[in-house]
Write an enzyme that holds these catalytic residues in place. Structure first.
Site, PDB file in Angstrom:
ATOM      1  N   HIS A   1       0.862  -1.206   0.000  1.00 28.74           N
ATOM      2  CA  HIS A   1       0.000   0.000   0.000  1.00 28.74           C
ATOM      3  C   HIS A   1       0.888   1.242   0.000  1.00 28.74           C
ATOM      4  O   HIS A   1       1.496   1.571   1.018  1.00 28.74           O
ATOM      5  CB  HIS A   1      -0.896   0.011   1.250  1.00 28.74           C
TER       6      HIS A   1
ATOM      7  N   HIS B   1       1.390   5.468  -1.770  1.00 31.66           N
ATOM      8  CA  HIS B   1       0.981   6.588  -2.626  1.00 31.66           C
ATOM      9  C   HIS B   1       2.234   7.125  -3.298  1.00 31.66           C
ATOM     10  O   HIS B   1       3.122   7.649  -2.622  1.00 31.66           O
ATOM     11  CB  HIS B   1       0.313   7.686  -1.795  1.00 31.66           C
ATOM     12  N   LEU B   2       2.294   7.003  -4.619  1.00 33.98           N
ATOM     13  CA  LEU B   2       3.486   7.482  -5.342  1.00 33.98           C
ATOM     14  C   LEU B   2       3.250   8.833  -6.005  1.00 33.98           C
ATOM     15  O   LEU B   2       4.184   9.416  -6.559  1.00 33.98           O
ATOM     16  CB  LEU B   2       3.929   6.452  -6.382  1.00 33.98           C
ATOM     17  N   ARG B   3       2.001   9.321  -5.972  1.00 37.08           N
ATOM     18  CA  ARG B   3       1.688  10.649  -6.543  1.00 37.08           C
ATOM     19  C   ARG B   3       1.988  10.709  -8.036  1.00 37.08           C
ATOM     20  O   ARG B   3       2.103   9.706  -8.702  1.00 37.08           O
ATOM     21  CB  ARG B   3       2.419  11.774  -5.778  1.00 37.08           C
TER      22      ARG B   3
ATOM     23  N   ASN C   1      -5.526   7.148  -5.953  1.00 38.80           N
ATOM     24  CA  ASN C   1      -6.249   8.388  -5.611  1.00 38.80           C
ATOM     25  C   ASN C   1      -5.526   9.631  -6.120  1.00 38.80           C
ATOM     26  O   ASN C   1      -5.238  10.556  -5.375  1.00 38.80           O
ATOM     27  CB  ASN C   1      -6.523   8.482  -4.094  1.00 38.80           C
TER      28      ASN C   1
ATOM     29  N   LYS D   1      -9.519  -0.561  -5.295  1.00 38.02           N
ATOM     30  CA  LYS D   1      -9.462   0.186  -4.039  1.00 38.02           C
ATOM     31  C   LYS D   1     -10.815   0.831  -3.762  1.00 38.02           C
ATOM     32  O   LYS D   1     -11.365   1.516  -4.621  1.00 38.02           O
ATOM     33  CB  LYS D   1      -8.387   1.274  -4.123  1.00 38.02           C
TER      34      LYS D   1
ATOM     35  N   HIS E   1     -10.325   1.233   2.401  1.00 44.02           N
ATOM     36  CA  HIS E   1     -10.085   2.272   3.412  1.00 44.02           C
ATOM     37  C   HIS E   1     -11.254   2.164   4.377  1.00 44.02           C
ATOM     38  O   HIS E   1     -12.370   2.588   4.057  1.00 44.02           O
ATOM     39  CB  HIS E   1     -10.021   3.669   2.766  1.00 44.02           C
TER      40      HIS E   1
ATOM     41  N   HIS F   1      -4.205  -0.388   6.235  1.00 48.26           N
ATOM     42  CA  HIS F   1      -3.675   0.477   7.300  1.00 48.26           C
ATOM     43  C   HIS F   1      -4.523   0.449   8.565  1.00 48.26           C
ATOM     44  O   HIS F   1      -5.078   1.462   8.977  1.00 48.26           O
ATOM     45  CB  HIS F   1      -3.470   1.920   6.806  1.00 48.26           C
TER      46      HIS F   1
ATOM     47  N   LEU G   1      -4.651   9.528   7.930  1.00 47.29           N
ATOM     48  CA  LEU G   1      -5.955   8.870   8.053  1.00 47.29           C
ATOM     49  C   LEU G   1      -5.841   7.405   7.649  1.00 47.29           C
ATOM     50  O   LEU G   1      -5.230   7.133   6.610  1.00 47.29           O
ATOM     51  CB  LEU G   1      -7.001   9.576   7.178  1.00 47.29           C
TER      52      LEU G   1
ATOM     53  N   ASP H   1       1.599   2.758   3.511  1.00 42.04           N
ATOM     54  CA  ASP H   1       0.746   3.933   3.348  1.00 42.04           C
ATOM     55  C   ASP H   1       1.585   5.212   3.320  1.00 42.04           C
ATOM     56  O   ASP H   1       1.142   6.260   3.791  1.00 42.04           O
ATOM     57  CB  ASP H   1      -0.342   4.019   4.422  1.00 42.04           C
TER      58      ASP H   1
ATOM     59  N   HIS I   1       3.142  14.672   1.282  1.00 38.50           N
ATOM     60  CA  HIS I   1       2.581  15.996   0.950  1.00 38.50           C
ATOM     61  C   HIS I   1       3.688  16.989   1.237  1.00 38.50           C
ATOM     62  O   HIS I   1       4.385  16.876   2.255  1.00 38.50           O
ATOM     63  CB  HIS I   1       1.382  16.341   1.845  1.00 38.50           C
TER      64      HIS I   1
ATOM     65  N   ALA J   1      -3.748  15.005   5.224  1.00 43.23           N
ATOM     66  CA  ALA J   1      -3.440  13.781   5.965  1.00 43.23           C
ATOM     67  C   ALA J   1      -2.387  12.999   5.199  1.00 43.23           C
ATOM     68  O   ALA J   1      -2.483  12.850   3.983  1.00 43.23           O
ATOM     69  CB  ALA J   1      -4.702  12.941   6.114  1.00 43.23           C
TER      70      ALA J   1
HETATM   71  O1  DOR Z   1      -3.205   9.783   5.523  1.00 48.47           O
HETATM   72  C1  DOR Z   1      -3.617   9.454   4.429  1.00 48.47           C
HETATM   73  N1  DOR Z   1      -3.131   9.997   3.296  1.00 48.47           N
HETATM   74  N2  DOR Z   1      -4.594   8.551   4.345  1.00 48.47           N
HETATM   75  C2  DOR Z   1      -5.191   8.246   3.186  1.00 48.47           C
HETATM   76  O2  DOR Z   1      -6.091   7.440   3.189  1.00 48.47           O
HETATM   77  C3  DOR Z   1      -4.809   8.939   1.937  1.00 48.47           C
HETATM   78  C4  DOR Z   1      -3.462   9.448   2.018  1.00 48.47           C
HETATM   79  C5  DOR Z   1      -3.130  10.426   0.917  1.00 48.47           C
HETATM   80  O3  DOR Z   1      -3.400  10.124  -0.251  1.00 48.47           O
HETATM   81  O4  DOR Z   1      -2.576  11.486   1.213  1.00 48.47           O
HETATM   82 ZN    ZN Z   2      -3.264   5.124   1.695  1.00 45.63          ZN
END
Ligand code: DOR
Ligand code: ZN
Length: 364
Positions: free
Chosen positions: A28, A30-32, A56, A114, A151, A189, A234, A262, A266, A278
């Site tokens: 899990h 997030h690579l943006r 996402n 997802k 989630h 998570h 989150l 996870d 940011h 988050a």
């Molecule tokens: O903390 C989080 N950041 N929880 C998530 O479910 C999404 C993630 C994000 O994409 O920044």
């Molecule tokens: Zn996530």
């Protein structure tokens, strides 16, 4: 500054100096996209063989064509010699078409779907507003063996934020599994003892990922001496009793619990603001962070199962054949990582463990 480097020396002897493991996977992450993708993807690819990549983005990844294009952008962000394999996921919406999802899975584009409850977290506005309403899509996934990654939080503003995972399990996850007993589900998570108990007591087709940050911090971290946005994610970190249950689950050797960072970067400007995002960026030191937890729990011999075996088996994928080596060497974690060479206010990424010294270092 917290110095964890001497921890094992006090805890046990003789002290293990080196640890070689089958290469782990991140189930899990997030690579943006864009410049941020270029900044963060090499960190994940240098530690892990494969990763389940969250969809996402804005707009979300809902079609096989978008997933394939995103996969190419990820590979292009890595050094030419990298052997990292991104595993792509489909973002479920109220309009998802089961036949199209199945086609993408059977063609090998998607590894999983997802499910974000609409408005649960970052870029989830297009998520699912009623799980019951997408029953036909989920029935197809159940039939073809396509994993559903969840989630697990309700979004009702009247439910206390610290209760949203437990309420989701009771009101949505248990009924979902009753409706689809053969569905492969990963509760992502997890943050509570409720989730640990539910997953432990559930069928073999139910598993969970656990992040490094939920193993290290409880909710006090967000409020230690002031508001600390770098510990806000989150689902939000919970009370200490929940953290202890997560540590016991992760280090238990139960194959239903496996690694999922996870990691959710940011930029500082998006974290340190009136309404901060988050997400915790843990990718650069992820395996070192997990290793510390397993060591503190005197379970280092169980790290390989959690990090490198249980997830692949759950997804029905071969184990990685290459190895990584961690050496016992103090590793100071910078307070801020450069991003695009920017140095002004709000630039850069704050890594998890910023300002600490970790006792392990991954050999390149
Ligand atoms: O903390 C989080 N950041 N929880 C998530 O479910 C999404 C993630 C994000 O994409 O920044
Ligand atoms: Zn996530």
């Amino acid at each position: 500054m917290l110095d964890l480097s001497g921890w094992l020396d006090r805890a046990s002897s003789p002290t293990l100096q080196q640890l070689t493991l089958r290469r782990p996977d991140d189930w899990h992450v997030h690579l943006r996209d864009g410049a941020l993708l270029k900044a963060v993807a090499p960190a994940t690819a240098s530690q892990f063989g494969r990763a389940i990549v969250m969809p996402n983005l804005n707009p979300p990844i809902t079609t096989p064509a978008a997933a394939q294009a995103y996969r190419q952008r990820i590979l292009a962000a890595l050094p030419a010699e990298s052997r990292f394999q991104p595993l792509m996921t489909a973002y479920l919406t109220d309009a998802s078409d089961g036949a199209a999802i199945a086609r993408g899975f059977n063609e090998g584009v998607w590894a999983a779907c997802k499910l974000y409850p609409a408005n649960a977290t970052t870029n989830s506005a297009a998520g699912v507003s009623s799980i019951e309403a997408i029953t036909p899509v989920i029935a197809i996934m159940e039939r073809i063996g396509m994993p559903l990654l969840i989630h697990g939080e309700v979004t009702d503003a009247n439910i206390d934020i610290f209760d949203r995972e437990a309420v989701f399990i009771e009101n949505h996850l248990a009924p979902l599994l009753a409706r689809h007993p053969g569905l492969k589900v990963v509760l992502e998570h997890i943050t509570t003892i409720d989730a640990v108990e539910f997953v432990s007591g559930g069928p073999d087709n139910l598993a969970a990922t656990i992040t490094p940050h939920h193993l290290h911090i409880n909710r006090n971290a967000m409020f230690a001496g002031g508001l600390r946005p770098d510990f806000y994610c989150l689902p939000v970190a919970k009370r200490e009793l929940h953290r202890l249950a997560l540590r016991a689950a992760a280090t238990s050797g139960n194959p239903k619990f496996f690694l999922g960072t996870d990691s959710a970067p940011h930029q500082r400007s998006a974290k340190e603001t009136a309404c901060g995002c988050a997400g915790i960026f843990n990718a650069p030191y992820a395996i070192e962070s997990y290793a510390l937890v397993f060591e503190q729990e005197k379970a280092l011999e169980r790290l390989e199962g959690f990090a490198s075996e249980f997830g692949a088996r759950f997804y029905g994928l071969p184990l990685n054949s290459d190895k990584i080596t961690l050496v016992r060497e103090p590793q100071p974690v910078p307070k801020l990582l450069d991003f695009q060479g920017a140095t002004g206010d709000g630039a850069g990424l704050v890594p998890f463990h910023a300002g600490e010294t970790l006792p392990w270092r991954l050999l390149p």
